[in-house]
Structures are given as structure tokens and as C-alpha cells.
Design an enzyme around this catalytic site. Sequence first.
Site, short mmCIF file in Angstrom:
data_model
loop_
_atom_site.label_atom_id
_atom_site.label_comp_id
_atom_site.label_asym_id
_atom_site.label_seq_id
_atom_site.Cartn_x
_atom_site.Cartn_y
_atom_site.Cartn_z
N GLY A 114 -12.85 1.38 10.58
CA GLY A 114 -12.18 1.84 11.81
C GLY A 114 -13.10 1.64 13.00
N ASP A 147 -15.00 10.09 12.83
CA ASP A 147 -14.82 11.24 11.93
C ASP A 147 -16.08 12.10 11.79
OD1 ASP A 147 -12.35 10.10 11.54
OD2 ASP A 147 -12.90 9.14 9.65
N GLY A 203 -11.12 25.28 24.35
CA GLY A 203 -10.68 26.68 24.47
C GLY A 203 -9.46 26.97 23.60
N GLU A 239 -6.14 16.36 10.95
CA GLU A 239 -5.19 15.63 10.09
C GLU A 239 -5.51 15.79 8.61
OE1 GLU A 239 -5.30 11.35 10.39
OE2 GLU A 239 -7.47 11.24 10.19
N ARG A 241 -9.07 7.25 19.13
CA ARG A 241 -10.07 6.26 18.70
C ARG A 241 -10.37 5.21 19.77
NH1 ARG A 241 -8.88 4.04 12.83
NH2 ARG A 241 -8.37 2.09 13.84
O1 F6P Z 1 -11.99 6.70 9.94
C1 F6P Z 1 -11.50 6.62 11.23
C2 F6P Z 1 -10.02 6.92 11.26
O2 F6P Z 1 -9.59 6.82 12.60
C3 F6P Z 1 -9.61 8.28 10.67
O3 F6P Z 1 -9.83 9.34 11.56
C4 F6P Z 1 -8.17 8.03 10.35
O4 F6P Z 1 -7.72 8.88 9.31
C5 F6P Z 1 -8.16 6.60 9.92
O5 F6P Z 1 -9.31 5.98 10.49
C6 F6P Z 1 -6.94 5.83 10.38
O6 F6P Z 1 -7.04 4.56 9.85
P1 F6P Z 1 -6.11 3.36 10.29
O7 F6P Z 1 -6.54 2.90 11.64
O8 F6P Z 1 -6.32 2.35 9.23
O9 F6P Z 1 -4.70 3.89 10.34
#
Ligand code: F6P
Length: 354
Positions: A15, A130, A188, A229, A265
Site C-alpha cells: 500500500g 497502519d 476530540g 476498520e 492514504r
Molecule cells: O496497509 C495499508 C492499507 O491502506 C490498510 O489500512 C487497508 O486495510 C489496506 O491497505 C487497503 O488495501 P487496498 O488498497 O489493497 O484496498
Amino acid sequence: MLSGGDRVALVTSGGDAPGMNAALRAAARVGAQLGFEIVGVEDGYRGLLEGRVRPLDLRVLDEASRRGGTVLGTARSKIFPTAEGQARVRETIATQKLRAILVIGGNGSLTGAQKLADVALIAGVPASIDNDLACTSMAIGVDTAMNTIVEACDRICDTAAAHRRIFIVEVMGRDCGYLAMTAGVAAGADAVVVPEVGRSDGKIVDQVVRAIETAYSGDKRRVLVVKSEGVKLDSAQLKAQVDARISAKFPDVDSRVTVLGHVVRGGAPTAFDRLLGARLANAAMRALAEGQSGFMAGWLGPGLARKPCAHDPYVVLSPLDEVLAETARLHQGTSELAQWRRKIFEEIDPILER
Ligand code: F6P
């Protein structure tokens, strides 16, 4: 030990994380300064399988370092771990004359990197929003993701307060609640729901209902619940169960769910993530130049069990096998850090609920 003119490959894998480009830029600049030929591998291990290796343009990296994503591209390759994949990657390393490989990525990427330690000098730089890697207090991308969540929650709280609403905001982090907890505290939040604490679905609903009752019994006009999540209870389910419990007591109060997903992200890396990427990549490149291999450059700071590396008092080089074993223990909840996080997370809950 590397010599002038040796080829060093940079790879971003798994990722993407904001700050990867800043790490690439630093690695390329420091590597060039040390006299190496720095090349980039496209699309992570997939590019290494397919021999997609190209020269890097420092000017392009200068610009890219201000942006999220990765200018090299990334991937999660299913072929790379197979015997066929390993053979093809080794072929690329030999034909491209790669003497060293610097991998910027998370747990899976560093696991892959370790497999290549018999054919090239290998260095890892931790990058994953993460923050689920051991032997580094922060991975590249965590700070930016945290800031993005806080900004989103600030916006959500504006509209939540206007309507006197409850918002459940779901954030990424895979099975790790670090991002949810740190961002929740900074934003908060009235409650943060993370997997580490190991609550049953019923207890999670109790936790959120308690937070709502406390907030609306006073003069609060909004309730912010940040949910990781990694918590198995689905956010829509959580909302439905909470609604059912509070509807009689608070008939005028609505709830909403916002899943931030991949928004968390992307985006321009914070100054901290740019600098973290640069400092870890600098230390890793210099250690490779000295002939060190099979390590991850982590951000730990002075005064810890392992001595900092010679190039940066905050950077500690840990053997990759130790990093991966400790990361496995972190995921299982058995490492010192995992237990520490769990304890702190449990302590924070009642403080937020007040
Ligand atoms: O490991 C980084 C991450 O963004 C996690 O937080 C998330 O669960 C996962 O990758 C999502 O992966 P993808 O981009 O393959 O859907």
C-alpha cells in the site's frame, strides 16, 4: 561494501504511503552523492519480476517528494512469493546487475525483501499508514494519515454540532487501531473503537451508548465516534444497534456513518513524513554503502536497547528477521509494544467518555 558505479535499485511496494516519494528522493540523492548508479523499479515486486528497471531523474523526484502516492508505482504481487516468481526476480537482479535493493514498504514488502538477501544487499524502510510494524515508532505515512483523519473529523464535527448528530467515522489501519486511536484523541472524539481492546459487539455498543448519554446529558451538541476498520463489527451494524438503544431516550438525535477509506492514504505528505522518509532513506543508503544488509532503518530515538546507527541518532538499524518476528508478535498481541498499546487504549476510553 559497495563501490562507486554499483547499481542500487529503489522499490516501493505494498500500500502506498505519503512520504514514499520523499524517501525515494533522499535515497536517490544520497546514493548519487556516494557515487552509485541509482535506478527505480516500477510497480514494486511486479516490476522486479518483469525486469522493469529505469534510471531516476532527480528533478522529477524533487517535485514528486511534495506529493502522496509513489512516483515508481506500487503493487501487491501474488506471483513474487512463488518459486517461479523468486526465480524471475533473481534473473532480473542478475541481468540488471543490481548490487543492492532498498525496499520502501510495509510488513509484506519487507518479508519479500528478506528473501532476496542472498543475491543482493538488502535494506528496508518502513512505510505504511497502519503503523503496524515493529522496531520503528513511526512508519512513513502515519503522520499524514493521522492529520487527514483529524481534518476530516474537524469538518464532520462542524456539521454534527449544527444538527446535534452522532457520527461514526471509520478509518483505515487494517487490524491495527493505532491510527484510529491517535487521530481520535487528537480530534476530540467521544469514543474510539479499536480491535486491540478485544471487546465483544455488545460491549462496543455499550461503550458508544455510554459516550452518547454522557454527551447529550450535558450541553454537548455532537458525538464523534472514531472506529478502526479492524473492528469486526460493521459500522452500519454498530449504527443500527446504537440507534435502537438510544431512540427512546433521544428521539430527536440522528446518527450517520462516514467511511473515510482510501482518502486517508492519499494527499501531500506532512513535513514530518517528508523528513522521516528522508532521514530513514539516508541512513539506509549509507549503511548499504558500508556493506550492511538485511536490516530495516527504523525511527526509534536515542536511549533504547539497540544503539542508534552512526548516521542519525534517531535511526536504528534492526535485522529484518528480528523486525518480522517482532511484527508478528505485535499482530498477535503478545509483544511488549502490543501489550503497552492495549493498556493505554483501555486507559484512554473512560477518559474520553467523561
Ligand atoms: O496497509 C495499508 C492499507 O491502506 C490498510 O489500512 C487497508 O486495510 C489496506 O491497505 C487497503 O488495501 P487496498 O488498497 O489493497 O484496498
